[in-house]
Design an enzyme around this catalytic site. Sequence first.
Site, short mmCIF file in Angstrom:
data_model
loop_
_atom_site.label_atom_id
_atom_site.label_comp_id
_atom_site.label_asym_id
_atom_site.label_seq_id
_atom_site.Cartn_x
_atom_site.Cartn_y
_atom_site.Cartn_z
N LYS A 174 37.90 43.17 21.43
CA LYS A 174 38.16 44.60 21.35
C LYS A 174 36.87 45.38 21.13
CE LYS A 174 40.45 48.17 18.58
NZ LYS A 174 41.37 48.47 17.47
N LYS A 181 36.18 42.08 17.29
CA LYS A 181 36.04 43.51 17.59
C LYS A 181 34.63 43.95 17.27
CE LYS A 181 37.97 47.89 15.81
NZ LYS A 181 39.05 48.51 15.02
N ASP A 192 42.97 45.02 11.29
CA ASP A 192 41.57 45.09 11.72
C ASP A 192 40.70 45.01 10.46
OD1 ASP A 192 42.97 45.76 14.03
OD2 ASP A 192 41.43 47.16 14.73
#
Lengths: 311, 280
Positions: free
Chosen positions: A247, A211, A147
């Site tokens: 996400k 995300k 991430d």
Amino acid sequence: MIIDGSEASLKKFLSELPPVDQVGVEARTSMLATRSIKTTSKSWAIDLAISMVDLTTLEGADTPSKVKSLCAKAVRPDPTDLTVPSVGAICVYNDMVKIARQELDFIGGINIPVAAVSTAFPSGRASLAVKKQDTQDALDAGASEIDMVIDRGAFLSGNLGKVFEEIKIIKELCGKKAHLKVIFETGELVTYDNVRKVSYLAMLAGADFIKTSTGKVTPAATAPVVLVMLEAVRDYFSITGQKIGVKPAGGIKTTKDAIKQLVLVNETAGPEWLNPALFRIGASSLLNDLLMQRTKLRTGHYASANYVTID
Amino acid sequence: MSRIDVNKTYKLFIGGAFPRSESGRVYEVKGVNKKFIANPALASRKDLRDSVVAAKSAFPGWSSATAFNRGQVLYRIAEIMQGRSEQFIDEICALEGLSTKAAKSQVEEAIDTWVWYSGWCDKLSSISGSLNQVSGPFYNFTSPEPLGIVAVFAENKPSLLGAVRTIAPVISGGNTVVLVASENYPLPAITLSEVLATSDLPAGVVNVLTGKTSELAPWIASHMEIDGVDVAGLSKKEEEELKLLGAENLKRVFRFKNANSPERILSFMEQKTIWHPIGM
């Protein structure tokens, strides 16, 4: 190819994206939020949401023991009920990746990936060399999802080429070893137009997932922002045939919030995205609420927080 | 031209706010001569759920407030109630059909009840706690601690006093409360919630629901977050049913005989014993 790789062509493409209709997006999300999901559908949605949770701990006070107990919860969210699915992934800081991986393998969570936050998370304020090393460390420790945060300062000052290059370089590092999720920190990007732009930028640069946030800034994963990102993903699929995941992370605390997100996914990107491979929810306290709602549906009695673990 | 009266909408009291019922329902309340009086909210199980969430979040603050502070807050409730006496008297007269004199004495007794329990707050642990003799180099203390969330079914009559003497002891011990007001005479309890909102009582410590006792009772009984119940307003049969459903989380269910007594406070408290080595 949509762009030829030069910064000029990237800027041209992004500047030609249609602007987001702010009022329209907000009206659509609030309309979709009124959908009532009950009984068997609710029960299905809760189990799906549990399997999509990226169970997260990103605190300065994280200890190996805390990460281990989180791993146990990831594999068996409710130890008294074996029908509860495992979560989507564990999300930790770089130095906890190895501990999490070993623990998961040890307790029967071999299929649960470990995600590491990377590239000088959460601010992204470091040199490229440091960001690369950060990512490499996580990969070496066994992370199968990275991430990364984008350089919001560069994005906001129009230095789109820099943001693009960084994502590309980190993607190359990940190679086939790890999935790359790109964190935008939409709370710092101010407008929906920026969210749309950065979504395309990240997808063009090679993101496997986009995300919303780090969880360190509010507002985080608001419904309109997620809707804009889902639209981008849907349109990108119709142009390129590539499926990119989404996400939302941060601020999703209740089962109601989570189910609202699933409704957005179903109505925007489509039912194919109702799948942990293409939609994840970054959360920590959400899981307990999902478990309590699951108990309520199963027993018919309102559940108590005294019967789920404190994490 | 004659003036049109501005009638009050009687609402619920949850987490310090006055919402309508989530269900949108109301029910009719009539006075002594079958005269229509008001349409208070008919609470649903979801209103109950919301009240428990509010009570749960208020619990850490209220239970850890010093006993002295809790006593001051309870006294403050008495002060504010005194100023609203007239309104309470009017409502009691209209609903219960009492004379002004009898209604006044009920209101005064309710106010005095707050003062009485206010005094108990910081004396309780001296009366019920103890310093225990043990065979070893330890100090050994026992002191009462609040249970958690307590649901209270107020008795139908006296409408105001019934509500006050059930909730005052429970909150003086540091618990938080969901009150199910008298079904037939709910107005004084609703006005009481307005008093609570303007006292120094933190939001969520007392939540007031109006509606059908029989509809809410099974949900209260089976709610795993509720730790104790005062069944003053339930029939014997309803009490038995509630005990059965409440067995799942070992709910403490009580019906008290004495109007005011420290037993009402201590029943919703647990005795905690601490061992502490001498000389450390």
